[in-house]
Design a protein around this motif. Structure first.
Motif, PDB file in Angstrom:
ATOM      1  N   ILE A  22       0.835  -1.205   0.000  1.00  0.00           N
ATOM      2  CA  ILE A  22       0.000   0.000   0.000  1.00  0.00           C
ATOM      3  C   ILE A  22       0.868   1.252   0.000  1.00  0.00           C
ATOM      4  O   ILE A  22       0.627   2.190  -0.773  1.00  0.00           O
ATOM      5  CB  ILE A  22      -0.954   0.003   1.205  1.00  0.00           C
ATOM      6  N   ALA A  23       1.887   1.276   0.851  1.00  0.00           N
ATOM      7  CA  ALA A  23       2.775   2.438   0.929  1.00  0.00           C
ATOM      8  C   ALA A  23       3.487   2.667  -0.401  1.00  0.00           C
ATOM      9  O   ALA A  23       3.608   3.812  -0.868  1.00  0.00           O
ATOM     10  CB  ALA A  23       3.790   2.254   2.054  1.00  0.00           C
ATOM     11  N   THR A  24       3.944   1.585  -1.026  1.00  0.00           N
ATOM     12  CA  THR A  24       4.625   1.696  -2.317  1.00  0.00           C
ATOM     13  C   THR A  24       3.686   2.228  -3.385  1.00  0.00           C
ATOM     14  O   THR A  24       4.035   3.132  -4.161  1.00  0.00           O
ATOM     15  CB  THR A  24       5.191   0.329  -2.735  1.00  0.00           C
ATOM     16  N   MET A  25       2.469   1.691  -3.428  1.00  0.00           N
ATOM     17  CA  MET A  25       1.506   2.135  -4.435  1.00  0.00           C
ATOM     18  C   MET A  25       1.139   3.604  -4.237  1.00  0.00           C
ATOM     19  O   MET A  25       1.065   4.369  -5.213  1.00  0.00           O
ATOM     20  CB  MET A  25       0.257   1.256  -4.386  1.00  0.00           C
ATOM     21  N   ARG A  26       0.925   4.000  -2.987  1.00  0.00           N
ATOM     22  CA  ARG A  26       0.591   5.405  -2.719  1.00  0.00           C
ATOM     23  C   ARG A  26       1.736   6.330  -3.112  1.00  0.00           C
ATOM     24  O   ARG A  26       1.518   7.409  -3.662  1.00  0.00           O
ATOM     25  CB  ARG A  26       0.223   5.584  -1.254  1.00  0.00           C
ATOM     26  N   SER A  27       2.957   5.901  -2.847  1.00  0.00           N
ATOM     27  CA  SER A  27       4.124   6.697  -3.210  1.00  0.00           C
ATOM     28  C   SER A  27       4.237   6.826  -4.725  1.00  0.00           C
ATOM     29  O   SER A  27       4.483   7.914  -5.252  1.00  0.00           O
ATOM     30  CB  SER A  27       5.389   6.054  -2.640  1.00  0.00           C
ATOM     31  N   GLN A  28       4.043   5.717  -5.423  1.00  0.00           N
ATOM     32  CA  GLN A  28       4.113   5.754  -6.883  1.00  0.00           C
ATOM     33  C   GLN A  28       3.007   6.626  -7.469  1.00  0.00           C
ATOM     34  O   GLN A  28       3.248   7.383  -8.416  1.00  0.00           O
ATOM     35  CB  GLN A  28       4.045   4.338  -7.455  1.00  0.00           C
ATOM     36  N   LEU A  29       1.800   6.533  -6.906  1.00  0.00           N
ATOM     37  CA  LEU A  29       0.709   7.387  -7.379  1.00  0.00           C
ATOM     38  C   LEU A  29       1.019   8.860  -7.140  1.00  0.00           C
ATOM     39  O   LEU A  29       0.750   9.709  -7.992  1.00  0.00           O
ATOM     40  CB  LEU A  29      -0.604   7.013  -6.695  1.00  0.00           C
ATOM     41  N   ALA A  30       1.570   9.156  -5.989  1.00  0.00           N
ATOM     42  CA  ALA A  30       1.885  10.551  -5.651  1.00  0.00           C
ATOM     43  C   ALA A  30       2.931  11.132  -6.589  1.00  0.00           C
ATOM     44  O   ALA A  30       2.943  12.348  -6.840  1.00  0.00           O
ATOM     45  CB  ALA A  30       2.356  10.647  -4.209  1.00  0.00           C
ATOM     46  N   ASN A  31       3.800  10.271  -7.136  1.00  0.00           N
ATOM     47  CA  ASN A  31       4.865  10.745  -8.014  1.00  0.00           C
ATOM     48  C   ASN A  31       4.457  10.839  -9.473  1.00  0.00           C
ATOM     49  O   ASN A  31       5.229  11.320 -10.305  1.00  0.00           O
ATOM     50  CB  ASN A  31       6.103   9.848  -7.874  1.00  0.00           C
ATOM     51  N   LEU A  32       3.248  10.396  -9.792  1.00  0.00           N
ATOM     52  CA  LEU A  32       2.775  10.486 -11.179  1.00  0.00           C
ATOM     53  C   LEU A  32       2.381  11.920 -11.522  1.00  0.00           C
ATOM     54  O   LEU A  32       1.963  12.686 -10.648  1.00  0.00           O
ATOM     55  CB  LEU A  32       1.548   9.599 -11.372  1.00  0.00           C
ATOM     56  N   PRO A  33       2.457  12.246 -12.808  1.00  0.00           N
ATOM     57  CA  PRO A  33       1.911  13.538 -13.233  1.00  0.00           C
ATOM     58  C   PRO A  33       0.407  13.574 -12.940  1.00  0.00           C
ATOM     59  O   PRO A  33      -0.262  12.526 -12.934  1.00  0.00           O
ATOM     60  CB  PRO A  33       2.168  13.572 -14.747  1.00  0.00           C
ATOM     61  N   ALA A  34      -0.107  14.744 -12.696  1.00  0.00           N
ATOM     62  CA  ALA A  34      -1.514  14.904 -12.296  1.00  0.00           C
ATOM     63  C   ALA A  34      -2.481  14.253 -13.285  1.00  0.00           C
ATOM     64  O   ALA A  34      -3.439  13.593 -12.865  1.00  0.00           O
ATOM     65  CB  ALA A  34      -1.852  16.381 -12.128  1.00  0.00           C
ATOM     66  N   ASP A  35      -2.247  14.397 -14.584  1.00  0.00           N
ATOM     67  CA  ASP A  35      -3.178  13.835 -15.564  1.00  0.00           C
ATOM     68  C   ASP A  35      -3.210  12.305 -15.514  1.00  0.00           C
ATOM     69  O   ASP A  35      -4.278  11.695 -15.624  1.00  0.00           O
ATOM     70  CB  ASP A  35      -2.861  14.327 -16.977  1.00  0.00           C
ATOM     71  N   GLU A  36      -2.062  11.673 -15.291  1.00  0.00           N
ATOM     72  CA  GLU A  36      -2.025  10.219 -15.179  1.00  0.00           C
ATOM     73  C   GLU A  36      -2.692   9.748 -13.887  1.00  0.00           C
ATOM     74  O   GLU A  36      -3.410   8.749 -13.871  1.00  0.00           O
ATOM     75  CB  GLU A  36      -0.587   9.710 -15.234  1.00  0.00           C
ATOM     76  N   ARG A  37      -2.461  10.474 -12.795  1.00  0.00           N
ATOM     77  CA  ARG A  37      -3.064  10.121 -11.516  1.00  0.00           C
ATOM     78  C   ARG A  37      -4.585  10.226 -11.596  1.00  0.00           C
ATOM     79  O   ARG A  37      -5.311   9.347 -11.134  1.00  0.00           O
ATOM     80  CB  ARG A  37      -2.513  11.012 -10.401  1.00  0.00           C
ATOM     81  N   ILE A  38      -5.074  11.274 -12.231  1.00  0.00           N
ATOM     82  CA  ILE A  38      -6.518  11.456 -12.399  1.00  0.00           C
ATOM     83  C   ILE A  38      -7.103  10.327 -13.244  1.00  0.00           C
ATOM     84  O   ILE A  38      -8.164   9.788 -12.924  1.00  0.00           O
ATOM     85  CB  ILE A  38      -6.828  12.845 -13.011  1.00  0.00           C
ATOM     86  N   ALA A  39      -6.398   9.934 -14.313  1.00  0.00           N
ATOM     87  CA  ALA A  39      -6.876   8.852 -15.169  1.00  0.00           C
ATOM     88  C   ALA A  39      -6.967   7.541 -14.383  1.00  0.00           C
ATOM     89  O   ALA A  39      -7.934   6.785 -14.522  1.00  0.00           O
ATOM     90  CB  ALA A  39      -5.957   8.677 -16.375  1.00  0.00           C
ATOM     91  N   ILE A  40      -5.990   7.276 -13.533  1.00  0.00           N
ATOM     92  CA  ILE A  40      -6.008   6.054 -12.724  1.00  0.00           C
ATOM     93  C   ILE A  40      -7.140   6.109 -11.706  1.00  0.00           C
ATOM     94  O   ILE A  40      -7.843   5.117 -11.486  1.00  0.00           O
ATOM     95  CB  ILE A  40      -4.639   5.847 -12.034  1.00  0.00           C
ATOM     96  N   GLU A  41      -7.345   7.249 -11.077  1.00  0.00           N
ATOM     97  CA  GLU A  41      -8.434   7.393 -10.111  1.00  0.00           C
ATOM     98  C   GLU A  41      -9.792   7.188 -10.779  1.00  0.00           C
ATOM     99  O   GLU A  41     -10.677   6.543 -10.220  1.00  0.00           O
ATOM    100  CB  GLU A  41      -8.359   8.749  -9.422  1.00  0.00           C
ATOM    101  N   GLU A  42      -9.948   7.707 -11.994  1.00  0.00           N
ATOM    102  CA  GLU A  42     -11.210   7.528 -12.721  1.00  0.00           C
ATOM    103  C   GLU A  42     -11.414   6.065 -13.102  1.00  0.00           C
ATOM    104  O   GLU A  42     -12.523   5.534 -12.977  1.00  0.00           O
ATOM    105  CB  GLU A  42     -11.233   8.419 -13.959  1.00  0.00           C
ATOM    106  N   ALA A  43     -10.349   5.409 -13.553  1.00  0.00           N
ATOM    107  CA  ALA A  43     -10.453   3.991 -13.917  1.00  0.00           C
ATOM    108  C   ALA A  43     -10.786   3.153 -12.677  1.00  0.00           C
ATOM    109  O   ALA A  43     -11.590   2.211 -12.756  1.00  0.00           O
ATOM    110  CB  ALA A  43      -9.142   3.513 -14.541  1.00  0.00           C
ATOM    111  N   SER A  44     -10.215   3.494 -11.545  1.00  0.00           N
ATOM    112  CA  SER A  44     -10.501   2.779 -10.298  1.00  0.00           C
ATOM    113  C   SER A  44     -11.966   2.929  -9.912  1.00  0.00           C
ATOM    114  O   SER A  44     -12.606   1.970  -9.472  1.00  0.00           O
ATOM    115  CB  SER A  44      -9.616   3.289  -9.165  1.00  0.00           C
ATOM    116  N   ALA A  45     -12.494   4.126 -10.093  1.00  0.00           N
ATOM    117  CA  ALA A  45     -13.903   4.368  -9.773  1.00  0.00           C
ATOM    118  C   ALA A  45     -14.813   3.530 -10.671  1.00  0.00           C
ATOM    119  O   ALA A  45     -15.801   2.953 -10.209  1.00  0.00           O
ATOM    120  CB  ALA A  45     -14.232   5.854  -9.908  1.00  0.00           C
ATOM    121  N   VAL A  46     -14.458   3.427 -11.951  1.00  0.00           N
ATOM    122  CA  VAL A  46     -15.246   2.619 -12.886  1.00  0.00           C
ATOM    123  C   VAL A  46     -15.216   1.151 -12.470  1.00  0.00           C
ATOM    124  O   VAL A  46     -16.246   0.468 -12.472  1.00  0.00           O
ATOM    125  CB  VAL A  46     -14.727   2.798 -14.336  1.00  0.00           C
ATOM    126  N   LEU A  47     -14.038   0.663 -12.093  1.00  0.00           N
ATOM    127  CA  LEU A  47     -13.922  -0.735 -11.654  1.00  0.00           C
ATOM    128  C   LEU A  47     -14.740  -1.001 -10.394  1.00  0.00           C
ATOM    129  O   LEU A  47     -15.405  -2.036 -10.282  1.00  0.00           O
ATOM    130  CB  LEU A  47     -12.462  -1.096 -11.403  1.00  0.00           C
TER     131      LEU A  47
END
Length: 69
Positions: A22-47
């Motif tokens: 969990i810590a690794t995933m959160r760190s990797q998400l935090a280091n992504l560019p905003a547009d990629e992070r938003i795309a992942i958050e939207e895909a997660s919501a769809v799932l």
């Protein structure tokens, strides 16, 4: 509840491993560019929505509890 020590140690180690993931995933998400992070958050919501429509919101675990007479 009497449990052998190795069972508790094993479960404790599994929890620690999941917490590290969990810590690794959160760190990797935090280091992504905003547009990629938003795309992942939207895909997660769809799932999550797709899983809810299937009627399964929890892990498919088998109940092995003992019934006392």
């Amino acid at each position: 509840m009497d449990v052998d020590g190795f069972v508790i140690r094993n479960l404790t180690e599994q929890i620690a491993a999941f917490q590290q993931v969990i810590a690794t995933m959160r760190s990797q998400l935090a280091n992504l560019p905003a547009d990629e992070r938003i795309a992942i958050e939207e895909a997660s919501a769809v799932l999550r929505k797709a899983r809810v429509t299937q009627g399964r919101t929890t892990l498919p675990l088998t109940d092995i509890s003992r019934k006392t007479s």
